[in-house]
Each structure stands twice: as C-alpha cells, then as structure tokens.
Motif scaffolding. Structure first.
Motif: not given
Length: 60
Positions: A10-11, A15-16, A25-29, A54-55
């Motif tokens: 989902p990138c 990226c931060a 950006g993608c809501q991943r850990t 998360r979104e």
C-alpha cells in the motif's frame, strides 16, 4: 507464484513514521513495512485490513 499474484504494497511514497510508529503515507507500522517482503499473501491481506481500520480512525 508470479509477481502478479502477490498482494501489492500500500506504499504511496510518503514515508514517515508518526509518534505511534505508523507511517503517515500507508498506515502500516514500522514492523509491518520491514516484514512486508517476507510475508505471505494471507499475512499481507491481514495487514491491509489493519491499514483500513487505521484509515477509518483517521476519518473521524
């Protein structure tokens, strides 16, 4: 399994990590991002469900 069969990342190239270790950006850990390439499709789909949750929390 061909590359087309893999669940895509989902990138979105934003990226931060925030204070909660969630990518803005993608809501991943951070851990989910690091492990993505070694995950099975089933594991990736589980992460994508968490990303959607998360979104949804951000929308409220």
């Amino acid at each position: 399994m061909s590359a087309e069969d893999k669940v895509r990342s989902p990138c979105v190239s934003i990226c931060a990590l925030d204070a909660n270790d969630i990518c803005i950006g993608c809501q991943r850990t951070g851990d989910e991002i690091l492990r993505w390439t070694s995950m099975t499709n089933q594991e990736r789909r589980a992460v994508l469900l968490k990303v959607a949750e998360r979104e949804n929390k951000l929308a409220f």
